[in-house]
Scaffold this motif. Sequence first.
Motif, mmCIF file in Angstrom:
data_model
loop_
_atom_site.group_PDB
_atom_site.id
_atom_site.type_symbol
_atom_site.label_atom_id
_atom_site.label_comp_id
_atom_site.label_asym_id
_atom_site.label_seq_id
_atom_site.Cartn_x
_atom_site.Cartn_y
_atom_site.Cartn_z
ATOM 1 N N PHE A 130 3.410 17.585 0.111
ATOM 2 C CA PHE A 130 2.720 16.898 1.196
ATOM 3 C C PHE A 130 3.541 15.657 1.543
ATOM 4 O O PHE A 130 3.599 14.705 0.768
ATOM 5 C CB PHE A 130 1.308 16.527 0.757
ATOM 6 N N LEU A 131 4.194 15.676 2.711
ATOM 7 C CA LEU A 131 5.031 14.564 3.147
ATOM 8 C C LEU A 131 4.244 13.637 4.065
ATOM 9 O O LEU A 131 3.826 14.038 5.151
ATOM 10 C CB LEU A 131 6.256 15.085 3.902
ATOM 11 N N THR A 132 4.048 12.399 3.638
ATOM 12 C CA THR A 132 3.335 11.413 4.449
ATOM 13 C C THR A 132 4.187 10.158 4.605
ATOM 14 O O THR A 132 3.656 9.055 4.664
ATOM 15 C CB THR A 132 1.978 11.055 3.807
ATOM 16 N N PHE A 149 6.649 22.518 2.845
ATOM 17 C CA PHE A 149 6.235 21.149 3.157
ATOM 18 C C PHE A 149 5.096 21.138 4.170
ATOM 19 O O PHE A 149 5.145 21.837 5.191
ATOM 20 C CB PHE A 149 7.405 20.352 3.740
ATOM 21 N N LEU A 150 4.091 20.317 3.883
ATOM 22 C CA LEU A 150 3.083 19.951 4.865
ATOM 23 C C LEU A 150 3.441 18.549 5.339
ATOM 24 O O LEU A 150 3.444 17.599 4.544
ATOM 25 C CB LEU A 150 1.683 19.967 4.249
ATOM 26 N N VAL A 151 3.788 18.415 6.604
ATOM 27 C CA VAL A 151 4.266 17.150 7.160
ATOM 28 C C VAL A 151 3.174 16.548 8.040
ATOM 29 O O VAL A 151 2.751 17.158 9.022
ATOM 30 C CB VAL A 151 5.547 17.366 7.995
ATOM 31 N N VAL A 167 3.508 21.235 10.381
ATOM 32 C CA VAL A 167 3.260 19.873 10.847
ATOM 33 C C VAL A 167 1.803 19.722 11.247
ATOM 34 O O VAL A 167 1.261 20.554 11.982
ATOM 35 C CB VAL A 167 4.167 19.516 12.033
ATOM 36 N N VAL A 168 1.166 18.657 10.766
ATOM 37 C CA VAL A 168 -0.186 18.324 11.179
ATOM 38 C C VAL A 168 -0.154 16.918 11.768
ATOM 39 O O VAL A 168 0.363 15.990 11.161
ATOM 40 C CB VAL A 168 -1.180 18.417 10.000
ATOM 41 N N LEU A 169 -0.672 16.780 12.986
ATOM 42 C CA LEU A 169 -0.699 15.486 13.664
ATOM 43 C C LEU A 169 -2.049 14.835 13.441
ATOM 44 O O LEU A 169 -3.094 15.417 13.753
ATOM 45 C CB LEU A 169 -0.434 15.669 15.161
#
Length: 243
Positions: A130-132, A149-151, A167-169
């Motif tokens: 999980f990339l934050t 990766f979940l970005v 990618v989640v915004l």
Amino acid sequence: MTVLVLGGTAEARELAADLHARGVPVMSSLAGRVSAPRLPEGEVRIGGFGGPDGFAAWLVEQQVTAVVDATHPFAERISASAVTASRLTGVPLLRLARPGWEQGPGDDWHWVADLGEAARVVPTLGQRIFLTSGRQGLAAFAHLTGPWFLVRCVDPPSPPLPPKAEVVLARGPYTVASELSLLCEHGIDVLVTKDSGGAHTSAKLAACRDLGVPVVVVRRPDRSGAASVATVAAAVRWVLGIR
């Protein structure tokens, strides 16, 4: 007097609102990296200054009385420009820096110096990351072909991205419940974050603690060169003292 507040952080908005309510002329400067920023009260400018010399010239032209740097803890370039511009013009400068996060019982944190080191560490800890850490640093992970990766970021990121990425915004603040749900839904086994501090995005740390998920934390860069306070109230007192 005219006070320039640098940054689009929650602390910057709170400071601008407080000064505006007191009748202190305040202008907030935003970098313009977010497409739809939350605008503070008072006057707002968006964009850079053209480096330290351009910043210094702008301060003189606008007859700025004081500058409060309330930018993100990792916004190194503008903070360095502010220090130089303050020295060139004699305009007082204060750094408003919220405290960093502190590791507690049950936390499995792995501190690293930068995103490059984070990219070397994460494959040793897990394979669903999980990339934050922000959309501007994603290139550091683009060469990793194994992990997924979940970005999460506010605006859509530009390439390069890791080949296996979703990618989640989203924009905080987040809750522990929502972060737990997200981690479980995607089977996350490692979190990567910068030591941003504050409660706005800290729920992910509590969620990782509850689930036993390791966290890779990027240390803050050195931001010496200006007097610093940790609270908006202290920054307000500093500004009023200049008056």
